[in-house]
Write a protein that holds these residues in place. Sequence first.
Motif, PDB file in Angstrom:
ATOM      1  N   GLY A 414       0.798  -1.215   0.000  1.00 12.35           N
ATOM      2  CA  GLY A 414       0.000   0.000   0.000  1.00 12.35           C
ATOM      3  C   GLY A 414       0.828   1.260   0.000  1.00 12.35           C
ATOM      4  N   GLY A 415       0.463   2.186  -0.877  1.00 16.15           N
ATOM      5  CA  GLY A 415       1.154   3.462  -0.967  1.00 16.15           C
ATOM      6  C   GLY A 415       2.364   3.461  -1.863  1.00 16.15           C
ATOM      7  N   ALA A 416       2.884   2.279  -2.244  1.00 22.42           N
ATOM      8  CA  ALA A 416       4.116   2.220  -3.032  1.00 22.42           C
ATOM      9  C   ALA A 416       3.899   2.710  -4.459  1.00 22.42           C
ATOM     10  CB  ALA A 416       4.668   0.798  -3.041  1.00 22.42           C
ATOM     11  N   ALA A 417       2.742   2.410  -5.042  1.00 19.94           N
ATOM     12  CA  ALA A 417       2.477   2.832  -6.423  1.00 19.94           C
ATOM     13  C   ALA A 417       2.525   4.357  -6.537  1.00 19.94           C
ATOM     14  CB  ALA A 417       1.127   2.298  -6.888  1.00 19.94           C
ATOM     15  N   GLU A 418       1.936   5.036  -5.551  1.00 18.02           N
ATOM     16  CA  GLU A 418       1.941   6.497  -5.576  1.00 18.02           C
ATOM     17  C   GLU A 418       3.364   7.047  -5.437  1.00 18.02           C
ATOM     18  OE1 GLU A 418       0.077   4.590  -3.744  1.00 18.02           O
ATOM     19  OE2 GLU A 418      -1.988   5.001  -4.391  1.00 18.02           O
ATOM     20  N   LEU A 419       4.160   6.399  -4.555  1.00 25.07           N
ATOM     21  CA  LEU A 419       5.550   6.840  -4.387  1.00 25.07           C
ATOM     22  C   LEU A 419       6.352   6.633  -5.667  1.00 25.07           C
ATOM     23  CD1 LEU A 419       6.339   5.489  -0.783  1.00 25.07           C
ATOM     24  CD2 LEU A 419       5.913   7.867  -1.470  1.00 25.07           C
ATOM     25  N   LEU A 420       6.105   5.531  -6.366  1.00 24.89           N
ATOM     26  CA  LEU A 420       6.795   5.290  -7.631  1.00 24.89           C
ATOM     27  C   LEU A 420       6.436   6.350  -8.659  1.00 24.89           C
ATOM     28  CD1 LEU A 420       6.524   1.399  -7.890  1.00 24.89           C
ATOM     29  CD2 LEU A 420       8.657   2.715  -7.793  1.00 24.89           C
ATOM     30  N   GLU A 421       5.162   6.727  -8.716  1.00 26.74           N
ATOM     31  CA  GLU A 421       4.745   7.775  -9.647  1.00 26.74           C
ATOM     32  C   GLU A 421       5.403   9.100  -9.292  1.00 26.74           C
ATOM     33  OE1 GLU A 421       0.520   7.971  -9.742  1.00 26.74           O
ATOM     34  OE2 GLU A 421       0.261   5.905 -10.455  1.00 26.74           O
ATOM     35  N   GLN A 422       5.435   9.437  -8.003  1.00 26.39           N
ATOM     36  CA  GLN A 422       6.073  10.673  -7.571  1.00 26.39           C
ATOM     37  C   GLN A 422       7.570  10.668  -7.921  1.00 26.39           C
ATOM     38  OE1 GLN A 422       5.328  11.511  -3.389  1.00 26.39           O
ATOM     39  NE2 GLN A 422       3.217  10.740  -3.557  1.00 26.39           N
ATOM     40  N   ARG A 423       8.211   9.505  -7.733  1.00 23.59           N
ATOM     41  CA  ARG A 423       9.641   9.420  -8.022  1.00 23.59           C
ATOM     42  C   ARG A 423       9.907   9.571  -9.514  1.00 23.59           C
ATOM     43  NH1 ARG A 423      13.884   5.837  -9.038  1.00 23.59           N
ATOM     44  NH2 ARG A 423      15.804   6.450  -7.937  1.00 23.59           N
ATOM     45  N   ALA A 424       9.049   8.980 -10.345  1.00 30.18           N
ATOM     46  CA  ALA A 424       9.219   9.112 -11.792  1.00 30.18           C
ATOM     47  C   ALA A 424       9.119  10.580 -12.201  1.00 30.18           C
ATOM     48  CB  ALA A 424       8.169   8.268 -12.516  1.00 30.18           C
ATOM     49  N   ARG A 425       8.159  11.309 -11.602  1.00 32.86           N
ATOM     50  CA  ARG A 425       8.021  12.735 -11.932  1.00 32.86           C
ATOM     51  C   ARG A 425       9.241  13.519 -11.441  1.00 32.86           C
ATOM     52  NH1 ARG A 425       2.548  11.731 -10.402  1.00 32.86           N
ATOM     53  NH2 ARG A 425       2.932  12.589  -8.308  1.00 32.86           N
ATOM     54  N   ALA A 426       9.752  13.145 -10.252  1.00 33.21           N
ATOM     55  CA  ALA A 426      10.926  13.836  -9.719  1.00 33.21           C
ATOM     56  C   ALA A 426      12.141  13.631 -10.624  1.00 33.21           C
ATOM     57  CB  ALA A 426      11.234  13.345  -8.302  1.00 33.21           C
ATOM     58  N   ARG A 427      12.292  12.449 -11.146  1.00 35.59           N
ATOM     59  CA  ARG A 427      13.421  12.179 -12.037  1.00 35.59           C
ATOM     60  C   ARG A 427      13.257  12.905 -13.365  1.00 35.59           C
ATOM     61  NH1 ARG A 427      17.107   8.946 -10.458  1.00 35.59           N
ATOM     62  NH2 ARG A 427      17.877   8.566 -12.565  1.00 35.59           N
ATOM     63  N   ASP A 428      12.018  12.991 -13.859  1.00 30.15           N
ATOM     64  CA  ASP A 428      11.790  13.752 -15.093  1.00 30.15           C
ATOM     65  C   ASP A 428      12.161  15.212 -14.891  1.00 30.15           C
ATOM     66  OD1 ASP A 428      10.920  11.519 -16.420  1.00 30.15           O
ATOM     67  OD2 ASP A 428       8.775  11.901 -16.069  1.00 30.15           O
ATOM     68  N   ALA A 429      11.914  15.713 -13.655  1.00 35.05           N
ATOM     69  CA  ALA A 429      12.240  17.109 -13.336  1.00 35.05           C
ATOM     70  C   ALA A 429      13.689  17.267 -12.880  1.00 35.05           C
ATOM     71  CB  ALA A 429      11.293  17.621 -12.258  1.00 35.05           C
ATOM     72  N   GLN A 430      14.436  16.170 -12.867  1.00 39.05           N
ATOM     73  CA  GLN A 430      15.832  16.149 -12.426  1.00 39.05           C
ATOM     74  C   GLN A 430      15.988  16.651 -10.988  1.00 39.05           C
ATOM     75  OE1 GLN A 430      18.380  18.108 -15.284  1.00 39.05           O
ATOM     76  NE2 GLN A 430      17.950  16.607 -16.886  1.00 39.05           N
ATOM     77  N   ASP A 431      14.981  16.347 -10.183  1.00 35.25           N
ATOM     78  CA  ASP A 431      15.034  16.677  -8.759  1.00 35.25           C
ATOM     79  C   ASP A 431      15.589  15.455  -8.027  1.00 35.25           C
ATOM     80  OD1 ASP A 431      14.675  17.421  -6.150  1.00 35.25           O
ATOM     81  OD2 ASP A 431      12.670  18.279  -6.456  1.00 35.25           O
ATOM     82  N   TRP A 432      16.914  15.347  -8.030  1.00 39.03           N
ATOM     83  CA  TRP A 432      17.557  14.127  -7.554  1.00 39.03           C
ATOM     84  C   TRP A 432      17.410  13.949  -6.045  1.00 39.03           C
ATOM     85  CZ3 TRP A 432      17.488  12.267 -11.956  1.00 39.03           C
ATOM     86  CH2 TRP A 432      17.972  12.918 -13.082  1.00 39.03           C
TER      87      TRP A 432
END
Length: 459
Positions: A414-432
């Motif tokens: 639970g909650g991991a799918a949302e974190l994965l989506e957030q991380r993908a967006r962070a990487r697209d924004a190069q927010d390492w």
Amino acid sequence: MLRLYDTRNRRVERIVPEGSRSLRMYTCGPTVYRSAHVGNLRSYLLSDLIRRVSERQRVRVVVCRNITDVGHLVDDAETDPVGEDKVLAQARAEGRSALEISRFYEDAFLADTAALNIRPPEHSPRASETIDLMIEMIAKLIEKGHAYAVPGGSVFFDAASFPTYGEISGNRLDQLRPGHRVEGVDPRKRFHADWALWKPSDRELTWETPWGRGFPGWHIECSAMSLRFLGERIDVHTGGIDLRFPHHEDERAQSDATAGHEVVRHWVHGEHLLFDGRKMSKSTGNVVLLKDVADAGLDPLAVRLALLEHRHRQQMNLTWDTLRAADRTLRRWRSQVARWSESPSGPMPADQVSRIEAAFDDDLDTPLALRLLRELERDGSVAPGSRFEAFLHLDQILALDLSLDIGRSRSLPGGAAELLEQRARARDAQDWAVSDRLRDELAALGVQVADTPEGQIWS
């Protein structure tokens, strides 16, 4: 059948004699005074690959890998070794006994080899427990005129009594000069290149002999143990390229002089491993242990896969980027195998599997084998069930635990799918910084994330 480059004969040769179904292999084991780094472990992967390839060809393999817990001096790399025992030096530095030091680092070595799926040898003798074999061998060498005792309790091998000395390394006796530590050459030697079989001492780790109390030279240990546990006909002797001279030259001279014939048929060596372009050493601060790899969140078997990307006879430069890439590949393959396992089984693609096995047979051409394996992974014309069978078949040699994810739940907590989506967006924004924080949060939920050119993958 498996063919390997023979260092002494300077050519690639078949290592199992025609008609034979057995192979005897000796591997120079560790000196147990410190943890083995990944460069040390590369040598043991070499012997493990030889074993696995041979056993897939229905050859019975018997391996002896010694444990050096006495006799290896700090300056043993010199032609004229002088100095103190590495185990005793480390024991003093750590404030422990020599026995405590040697057993601690022996256990650490065995844990590392197990983590790399390196199969244990049939024989693993300790030098300290086979002193009687060395004393008997030294006595025989003296009797045969290949060794001589001098006042004070030292015994030396007479290098001039072995005319083919140097066939492994090319260092001929008539071309050898005293080492840079000329003052360290024992004046009782008949020739400066003679080496010590026994050394006098009354410190810790010494034994009584007909020549006085002392301890064995490093080189005599391997000769005595290999002859005792494998006999006078050994098919393959492996080790790192740094052991060619003087260790393996001295070992060959001792063994052959004792047996009266050539004992080892094939000498096989693995090249040096660099890390970030430099030799691993404390002074440069780039010593990498298997524990460091695991602490970085990488699977220890990523080291095995990374080492397989280069042929054993090639000098290799390992980096953290290389290890991370290997870890991603390892996770992807395990995930693929798990998915393929859900499809109906099918026959392996014979031509492709045969080409990969032929690469292993050809002087362990592991880089080619891995390239062909990647082609098979992407080959959509081969049914998933057939690729599944092929990958598991070849993993008997690769030993990467490719079946590890079969049957495991692929549902996210639970909650991991949302974190994965957030991380993908962070990487697209190069927010390492956010990307790293989210990866840590996912790890706390039991989800491991790896980044690939195609995006993040999880397990």
